[in-house]
Scaffold this active site. Structure first.
Site, PDB file in Angstrom:
ATOM      1  N   ASP A  10      30.811  -9.002 -42.825  1.00 15.36           N
ATOM      2  CA  ASP A  10      29.717  -8.124 -42.588  1.00 15.36           C
ATOM      3  C   ASP A  10      28.670  -8.576 -43.237  1.00 15.36           C
ATOM      4  O   ASP A  10      28.688  -8.739 -44.485  1.00 15.36           O
ATOM      5  CB  ASP A  10      30.258  -6.659 -43.131  1.00 15.36           C
ATOM      6  CG  ASP A  10      29.093  -5.611 -42.811  1.00 15.36           C
ATOM      7  OD1 ASP A  10      28.052  -6.128 -42.608  1.00 15.36           O
ATOM      8  OD2 ASP A  10      29.527  -4.502 -43.210  1.00 15.36           O
ATOM      9  N   ASN A  24      15.653  -5.019 -32.130  1.00 17.49           N
ATOM     10  CA  ASN A  24      15.225  -4.699 -30.701  1.00 17.49           C
ATOM     11  C   ASN A  24      13.348  -5.049 -30.892  1.00 17.49           C
ATOM     12  O   ASN A  24      12.972  -4.804 -32.153  1.00 17.49           O
ATOM     13  CB  ASN A  24      15.674  -3.735 -30.267  1.00 17.49           C
ATOM     14  CG  ASN A  24      15.467  -2.556 -30.914  1.00 17.49           C
ATOM     15  OD1 ASN A  24      14.459  -2.204 -31.516  1.00 17.49           O
ATOM     16  ND2 ASN A  24      16.421  -1.767 -31.310  1.00 17.49           N
ATOM     17  N   ASP A  34      21.935  -4.397 -36.273  1.00 18.44           N
ATOM     18  CA  ASP A  34      20.816  -3.432 -36.660  1.00 18.44           C
ATOM     19  C   ASP A  34      21.136  -2.083 -37.474  1.00 18.44           C
ATOM     20  O   ASP A  34      20.555  -1.812 -38.326  1.00 18.44           O
ATOM     21  CB  ASP A  34      20.074  -3.318 -35.221  1.00 18.44           C
ATOM     22  CG  ASP A  34      18.459  -2.891 -35.406  1.00 18.44           C
ATOM     23  OD1 ASP A  34      17.947  -2.835 -36.671  1.00 18.44           O
ATOM     24  OD2 ASP A  34      17.779  -2.587 -34.782  1.00 18.44           O
ATOM     25  N   SER A 118      21.571 -11.914 -30.305  1.00 15.30           N
ATOM     26  CA  SER A 118      21.842 -11.600 -28.837  1.00 15.30           C
ATOM     27  C   SER A 118      23.337 -11.628 -28.307  1.00 15.30           C
ATOM     28  O   SER A 118      23.736 -11.354 -27.269  1.00 15.30           O
ATOM     29  CB  SER A 118      21.011 -12.662 -27.862  1.00 15.30           C
ATOM     30  OG  SER A 118      19.652 -12.567 -28.127  1.00 15.30           O
ATOM     31  N   GLY A 120      25.726  -9.795 -28.937  1.00 13.55           N
ATOM     32  CA  GLY A 120      26.522  -8.584 -29.064  1.00 13.55           C
ATOM     33  C   GLY A 120      25.830  -7.593 -27.982  1.00 13.55           C
ATOM     34  O   GLY A 120      26.140  -7.863 -26.792  1.00 13.55           O
TER      35      GLY A 120
END
Ligand code: ADP
Length: 171
Positions: A10, A24, A34, A118, A120
């Site tokens: 993680d 984003n 995020d 990008s 995920g």
């Protein structure tokens, strides 16, 4: 060239100068990594996102905030292309890595951890997302000493490690 390694785990627990957030354009938190970064780092990160990026960020660009309660010193937020929504320009994905490392240099960060930008919710095909990450990191002119790619699961980590080995054996 920075030393490039891959670890599994993680990203919010990484003890590095800066961790990179796959954000984003709005820069107000979101899903996936995020959401995990904002949840673990606390409200100071969102407060700084609002103050420093009133209009958000363009795809392919990057900027930094505090890391709040995280062990890292900074969060570098970058916006990868949303493949699932039709953004398929690979140079934008390469740019997200390159710009993140430029921001790391401006901060004088020596160790940086990246998620697979990008790969995920944004739906970039995983193998190409891995190759783009390795290409962009290896070709960046950066003062950063160590770059870690943090893969969330062990199968992805093994794939990334294999691709790094291949890239290093073809120098
Ligand atoms: P994007 O919207 O850019 O696709 P995601 O956060 O959805 O970003 O996913 C990017 C990558 O980060 C994916 O490979 C996903 O499995 C991984 N990921 C999600 N959460 C974490 C986390 N806490 N630490 C490391 N990687 C994560």
């Amino acid at each position: 060239m920075a030393t490039l390694i891959c670890v599994q785990g993680d990203i919010t627990t990484e003890r590095v100068d800066a961790i990179v957030n796959a954000a984003n354009r709005a820069m107000r938190g979101g899903e996936g990594v995020d959401g995990a970064i904002h949840a673990a780092g606390g409200p100071d990160i969102l407060r700084e996102c609002i103050a420093r990026f009133p209009d958000g960020l363009a795809t392919g660009d990057a900027g930094w905030t505090t890391a709040g309660r995280l062990p890292a010193r900074w969060v570098i937020h970058t916006v990868g292309p949303n493949h699932a929504a039709g953004e398929r320009d690979r140079t934008l994905l390469l740019s997200a890595y390159r710009r993140s490392l430029e921001v790391a240099d401006a901060l004088d960060a020596r160790s940086v951890a990246f998620p697979l930008i990008s790969a995920g919710v944004y739906g970039w095909p995983k193998e190409d997302a891995i190759d783009a990450a390795i290409t962009a990191i290896r070709s960046a002119a950066t003062q950063v000493d160590e770059v870690r790619i943090v893969a969330f699961d062990s199968a992805t980590a093994e794939l990334v490690q294999e691709r790094i080995r291949q890239a290093e054996s073809t120098v």
